[in-house]
Design a protein around this motif. Structure first.
Motif, PDB file in Angstrom:
ATOM      1  N   SER A 240      19.801  22.463  18.397  1.00 11.76           N
ATOM      2  CA  SER A 240      20.416  21.630  17.575  1.00 11.76           C
ATOM      3  C   SER A 240      21.126  22.257  16.251  1.00 11.76           C
ATOM      4  O   SER A 240      22.145  22.095  16.058  1.00 11.76           O
ATOM      5  CB  SER A 240      19.455  20.464  17.282  1.00 11.76           C
ATOM      6  N   SER A 241      20.217  23.002  15.508  1.00 13.80           N
ATOM      7  CA  SER A 241      20.571  23.628  14.405  1.00 13.80           C
ATOM      8  C   SER A 241      21.689  24.550  14.600  1.00 13.80           C
ATOM      9  O   SER A 241      22.633  24.503  13.833  1.00 13.80           O
ATOM     10  CB  SER A 241      19.266  24.414  13.886  1.00 13.80           C
ATOM     11  N   TRP A 242      21.536  25.405  15.694  1.00 11.08           N
ATOM     12  CA  TRP A 242      22.819  26.258  15.935  1.00 11.08           C
ATOM     13  C   TRP A 242      24.248  25.639  16.106  1.00 11.08           C
ATOM     14  O   TRP A 242      25.168  26.036  15.879  1.00 11.08           O
ATOM     15  CB  TRP A 242      22.306  27.208  17.054  1.00 11.08           C
ATOM     16  N   LEU A 243      24.005  24.607  16.932  1.00 12.34           N
ATOM     17  CA  LEU A 243      25.106  23.676  17.338  1.00 12.34           C
ATOM     18  C   LEU A 243      25.689  23.100  16.012  1.00 12.34           C
ATOM     19  O   LEU A 243      27.062  23.077  15.930  1.00 12.34           O
ATOM     20  CB  LEU A 243      24.893  22.510  18.449  1.00 12.34           C
ATOM     21  N   SER A 244      24.852  22.505  15.009  1.00 16.87           N
ATOM     22  CA  SER A 244      25.464  21.923  13.875  1.00 16.87           C
ATOM     23  C   SER A 244      25.813  23.081  13.104  1.00 16.87           C
ATOM     24  O   SER A 244      27.252  22.697  12.421  1.00 16.87           O
ATOM     25  CB  SER A 244      24.215  21.413  13.401  1.00 16.87           C
ATOM     26  N   ALA A 245      25.404  24.365  12.814  1.00 14.24           N
ATOM     27  CA  ALA A 245      25.805  25.301  11.943  1.00 14.24           C
ATOM     28  C   ALA A 245      27.107  25.792  12.457  1.00 14.24           C
ATOM     29  O   ALA A 245      28.154  26.108  11.862  1.00 14.24           O
ATOM     30  CB  ALA A 245      24.820  26.196  11.838  1.00 14.24           C
ATOM     31  N   LEU A 246      27.079  26.109  13.960  1.00 15.48           N
ATOM     32  CA  LEU A 246      28.292  26.996  14.534  1.00 15.48           C
ATOM     33  C   LEU A 246      29.563  25.885  14.367  1.00 15.48           C
ATOM     34  O   LEU A 246      30.532  26.215  14.274  1.00 15.48           O
ATOM     35  CB  LEU A 246      28.047  27.192  15.997  1.00 15.48           C
ATOM     36  N   GLY A 247      29.140  24.340  14.719  1.00 17.55           N
ATOM     37  CA  GLY A 247      30.506  23.444  14.814  1.00 17.55           C
ATOM     38  C   GLY A 247      30.888  23.547  13.266  1.00 17.55           C
ATOM     39  O   GLY A 247      32.130  23.435  12.940  1.00 17.55           O
ATOM     40  N   GLY A 248      30.083  23.298  12.274  1.00 15.29           N
ATOM     41  CA  GLY A 248      30.480  23.257  10.656  1.00 15.29           C
ATOM     42  C   GLY A 248      31.463  24.775  10.456  1.00 15.29           C
ATOM     43  O   GLY A 248      32.369  24.557   9.790  1.00 15.29           O
ATOM     44  N   LEU A 249      30.688  25.853  10.878  1.00 13.00           N
ATOM     45  CA  LEU A 249      31.430  27.206  10.662  1.00 13.00           C
ATOM     46  C   LEU A 249      32.830  27.246  11.397  1.00 13.00           C
ATOM     47  O   LEU A 249      33.963  27.568  10.583  1.00 13.00           O
ATOM     48  CB  LEU A 249      30.492  28.152  11.164  1.00 13.00           C
ATOM     49  N   ILE A 250      32.844  26.819  12.378  1.00 13.53           N
ATOM     50  CA  ILE A 250      34.321  26.882  13.166  1.00 13.53           C
ATOM     51  C   ILE A 250      35.217  25.864  12.385  1.00 13.53           C
ATOM     52  O   ILE A 250      36.490  26.192  12.176  1.00 13.53           O
ATOM     53  CB  ILE A 250      34.146  26.410  14.596  1.00 13.53           C
ATOM     54  N   ALA A 251      34.740  24.626  12.098  1.00 17.02           N
ATOM     55  CA  ALA A 251      35.502  23.866  11.495  1.00 17.02           C
ATOM     56  C   ALA A 251      36.222  24.251  10.309  1.00 17.02           C
ATOM     57  O   ALA A 251      37.269  24.020   9.819  1.00 17.02           O
ATOM     58  CB  ALA A 251      35.033  22.362  11.494  1.00 17.02           C
ATOM     59  N   SER A 252      35.168  24.397   9.238  1.00 18.88           N
ATOM     60  CA  SER A 252      35.539  24.943   7.997  1.00 18.88           C
ATOM     61  C   SER A 252      36.303  26.246   8.058  1.00 18.88           C
ATOM     62  O   SER A 252      37.439  26.149   7.232  1.00 18.88           O
ATOM     63  CB  SER A 252      34.190  24.882   7.095  1.00 18.88           C
ATOM     64  N   ALA A 253      36.002  26.870   9.064  1.00 20.51           N
ATOM     65  CA  ALA A 253      36.976  28.474   9.000  1.00 20.51           C
ATOM     66  C   ALA A 253      38.563  27.754   9.404  1.00 20.51           C
ATOM     67  O   ALA A 253      39.590  28.320   8.911  1.00 20.51           O
ATOM     68  CB  ALA A 253      36.511  29.226   9.805  1.00 20.51           C
TER      69      ALA A 253
END
Length: 637
Positions: free
Chosen positions: A37-50
Motif C-alpha cells: 500500500s505504501s509503495w502504491l501510494s508513493a509511486l502514484g504520487g511520484l508519477i502524478a506530480s512528475a
C-alpha cells in the motif's frame, strides 16, 4: 501554440489525475498490506506530480492554452502560464512529499494509512483541478473537495486537539465557500456565464465589481489564512502528518492566493486604487502578526504554520503592489511587485515544505513537537540539521538563497511605490517597507530560536538523548528541497526572465530587462544591481580566509587542549543553563503584550468552548462525509 520540441501538457495532466485517483484507491484497498500500500501510494504520487511538473514546464517554456480539454476525460481547462507556475509550485513539494510519505505510511496504523493514502491523492487531484478550472462552478466544486479532504486528514484517531483543529477548518472553509458562491453568483448574474473568459470580456459597474471583489477576497482570504481570517491554520498544520502540512502550505493556502490574483487583477478588469491599498494593509498585518506569534510558539509545527501566515503576507504585498500599479497605470511598479509576489509564492513552497518535512522527521524520531524538550539534535541528525538551517535561512531572506531574491523585488516595488505622485502612496511605501523589514528581523530571530534550541546545545529531555536518525527517504526529501532553495536562489538570474515574461503577458505590460550576465536589475540597473551567484561565491570563500591565517600562524600555536564542559562562570555546567525558547522570546512577549492579548479578546474561552461542543463536531463530521460523497459523484459525472 506549444513549441514542437516541448511535451504536450494535456495528456500529461490526464495521466497525473489518473495516477492520483487510481493509486489512492488501490493503496486504500490494500492498506492491510503495509509495504504494498505504501509503495502504491508513493509511486502514484511520484508519477502524478512528475507528470504535472513536466506539463507545467512545457507551458512555461512554450505557450499558454487558454481553452482546451483534457484527452480521455474530456474535461475543459484553462492552462495559462500563471496557472502553470502555480502547478510547478504545488507539484515540486508533492513530488518530494510522496517520497517522504513512503517511510511515513509504512509506520502508520492500517486505518491511518488507508485514510491518508486515499485522501491525499484526492486532495492533490482536486487542487490540480482548481488551478486548471476555466469556470466558477468547476473551481468551487474542486475547491470544496480539496477542503473536505483536508478536514479528514487533519483529524487523527484518539486526538482531541486534532478534532478541534478539523472543526475549525471545516467552519472556516464552509464560510469561505458561502462567500465565494455569492460572489460568483453575482458575477454570473451580470455576465450570464460562469466561464472566466466571458467575465474578462465583460464590463461591470464599479459598485457591482467592488461587491464581487470584497466577497471573493474574503472567501479566498480565509483559504489563504489572511489575518484575522486565519483561525484554522495553526491547529490544522500542527495536527496533520508532516507531508500533509507541507501540502497545506505549498498548495491549499496558495489556491487562496491564486483566487485573489484572479479576482483582483484578471477577471474584473483594472482594479480601483482602494482594492490594492486594502490588500497591502492586510498583507503587512498578516506578515507582522504571523512572525510575532511564531516567536511565541514552542510546538514546532504551529510555529512553522504561523510563519506560513507571515509569508502569505509577504506574497500579498507583491499582489497588492501589482494591483496599485495597475490602478495607477504604472507598469514598472506592477511588474516588480507581481514578480516578487509570484517568485515568493514559488520559493515559499520549497523552503516551507523542507521545514515541515524536517519537523516531521523530528516528531517521528522523538515523538514530541515541543522544541523546549529537544536540543543537541545536530549530532544525531546532521543532514536534517543542515537542511533545516538552509530552509530557515531562506525563510529569513538571507542571501544567496531564493527567499532573498523574491523579497528583494518586493522591496524594490515598495521603493517604487514611494516615488509615485499621490500622498497615500508616498505614505504607504516607506511604512510597508519598514513593516517588511521588521518582519524579516522577526524571522531571523525565529531562525536563532528554532535552530539553536532544537539542534544545538545538550539534549533537554530523555527523548532527545535517545533519539536516532530518521529513515533515509525522509532525510533525502528534506535535503533535496533545501538544495532547491539554494539552487533557485543562485540561478535566479536565469529563472526571473521567464517569470518576467509571464507577468508581462498577464498584466499586458511591456517586458522588463530583469537579468543580464548573472545579475539582477529590478528597476534602474545603476541603483539596484545585485548578483546572487557572486554572493554565493563570496559567502563560500569567506571561511577560507581564517583557515589560511591559521595555517600561516600554525607554527607558533600552543598544543591542542582537551575540551571539557562548557564554561559557566565557575559553576558546574548543567543543561538547565542553556537558553530556552521561552527565555529567548520573553522580551518580545513583554514588549508586544497588547498584541498577544488580542487573541484572548477576540476569541474568549467561553466562545471557544461553545464552538467546540461535541454535538457540533459530530454533526459537522457527518455533514462532511455526506458532502464529500456527493461532490465526488458530481465531479466524476
Amino acid at each position: 501554440m506549444i513549441m514542437p520540441l516541448m511535451l504536450d501538457p494535456l495528456p500529461l495532466l490526464t495521466l497525473a489525475l489518473a495516477a492520483y485517483v487510481i493509486s489512492g484507491i488501490l493503496s486504500a484497498l490494500l492498506a492491510s498490506f503495509g509495504k504494498v500500500s505504501s509503495w502504491l501510494s508513493a509511486l502514484g504520487g511520484l508519477i502524478a506530480s512528475a507528470a504535472t511538473f513536466c506539463a507545467a514546464l512545457s507551458v512555461l517554456l512554450g505557450g499558454a492554452l487558454l481553452s482546451a480539454r483534457l484527452p480521455g476525460i474530456n474535461y475543459p481547462v484553462e492552462l495559462s502560464q500563471l496557472n502553470a507556475l502555480l502547478l510547478v509550485a504545488i507539484s515540486l513539494p508533492a513530488l518530494f512529499g510522496s517520497i517522504y510519505s513512503l517511510a511515513w505510511l509504512q509506520s502508520a496504523t492500517v486505518k491511518n494509512r488507508r485514510q491518508i493514502a486515499l485522501l491525499s491523492a484526492f486532495f492533490l487531484a482536486a487542487m490540480t483541478l482548481v488551478v486548471l478550472a476555466d469556470n466558477s462552478i468547476a473551481l468551487l466544486l474542486a475547491l470544496e473537495v480539496a477542503a473536505l479532504c483536508a478536514y479528514f486528514m487533519i483529524i487523527q484517531p484518539g486526538c482531541q486537539k486534532s478534532r478541534r483543529a478539523g472543526l475549525n477548518q471545516f467552519l472556516f472553509g464552509r464560510a469561505g465557500t458561502l462567500l465565494l458562491v455569492i460572489a460568483f453568483a453575482l458575477l454570473y448574474h451580470a455576465t450570464g456565464s460562469t466561464h472566466f473568459s466571458v467575465a474578462r470580456a465583460s464590463v461591470l459597474s464599479p459598485l457591482l465589481a467592488s461587491g464581487v471583489f470584497v466577497l471573493a477576497f474574503l472567501g479566498f482570504a480565509m483559504l489563504a489564512g489572511v489575518i484575522p481570517l486565519h483561525g484554522w491554520v495553526p491547529q490544522a498544520h500542527s495536527s496533520a502528518p508532516a507531508h500533509i502540512s507541507a501540502l497545506f502550505s505549498s498548495g491549499l493556502m496558495k489556491l487562496g492566493v491564486l483566487g485573489i490574483v484572479k479576482i483582483g487583477l484578471d477577471l474584473l478588469g483594472v482594479p480601483p486604487l482602494w482594492w490594492g491599498i486594502v490588500v497591502l494593509l492586510l498583507a503587512v498585518l498578516t506578515a507582522f502578526v504571523g512572525g510575532l506569534y511564531a516567536l511565541m510558539e514552542h510546538d514546532i509545527k504551529r510555529l512553522l504554520a504561523y510563519h506560513s501566515l507571515e509569508n502569505i503576507g509577504i506574497i500579498l504585498l507583491g499582489i497588492g503592489g501589482a494591483m496599485v500599479g495597475s490602478a495607477l497605470h504604472q507598469p514598472t511598479l506592477a511588474m516588480l511587485a507581481l514578480m516578487g509576489g509570484l517568485f515568493h509564492l514559488f520559493n515559499h513552497g520549497l523552503f516551507k515544505s523542507a521545514l515541515f518535512l524536517g519537523a516531521g522527521e523530528i516528531e517521528q524520531q522523538l515523538g514530541i513537537k515541543d522544541i523546549e524538550k529537544m536540543g543537541g539534535l545536530a549530532r544525531i541528525m546532521p543532514c536534517t540539521a543542515v537542511a533545516m538551517l538552509i530552509a530557515l535561512m531562506s525563510m529569513s531572506a538571507l542571501p544567496p538563497l531564493n527567499g532573498f531574491v523574491s523579497e528583494w523585488f518586493i522591496y524594490q516595488s515598495l521603493f517604487n511605490l514611494s516615488g509615485q505622485g499621490l500622498f497615500i502612496t508616498r505614505l504607504l511605501g516607506p511604512l510597508l517597507a519598514v513593516g517588511l523589514a521588521i518582519t524579516g528581523a522577526l524571522a531571523v530571530m525565529c531562525v536563532a530560536k528554532v535552530f539553536g534550541v532544537s539542534f544545538l546545545g545538550k539534549a533537554r529531555s530523555p527523548l532527545a538523548e535517545q533519539a536516532t536518525r530518521a529513515p533515509r527517504l525522509m532525510t533525502f526529501s528534506t535535503a533535496m528541497l533545501a538544495l532547491l532553495c539554494l539552487l533557485s536562489g543562485i540561478a535566479s538570474p536565469w529563472l526571473l526572465p521567464v517569470l518576467a515574461r509571464i507577468c508581462a503577458a498577464f498584466l499586458n505590460a511591456p517586458q522588463m530587462d530583469i537579468a543580464a550576465q548573472a545579475s539582477l536589475y529590478p528597476g534602474a540597473g545603476s541603483k539596484t544591481w545585485v548578483s546572487p551567484p557572486l554572493m554565493a561565491l563570496l559567502l563560500l570563500s569567506l571561511p577560507l580566509l581564517p583557515l589560511l591565517i591559521s595555517v600561516c600562524l600554525r607554527a607558533g600555536r600552543l598544543p591542542n587542549r582537551t575540551r571539557g564542559e562548557a564554561w559557566s562562570c565557575g559553576y558546574g555546567y548543567s543543561s538547565e543553563m542553556a537558553v530556552t525558547a521561552s527565555g529567548f522570546a520573553q522580551p518580545l512577549r513583554v514588549m508586544f503584550a497588547p498584541i498577544y492579548r488580542l487573541r484572548k479578546i477576540f476569541m474568549p474561552d467561553g466562545l471557544v468552548s461553545l464552538i467546540h461542543r461535541d454535538c457540533l463536531a459530530a454533526f459537522c463530521r457527518r455533514l462532511a462525509i455526506v458532502e464529500l460523497a456527493i461532490l465526488l459523484v458530481v465531479a466524476i459525472a
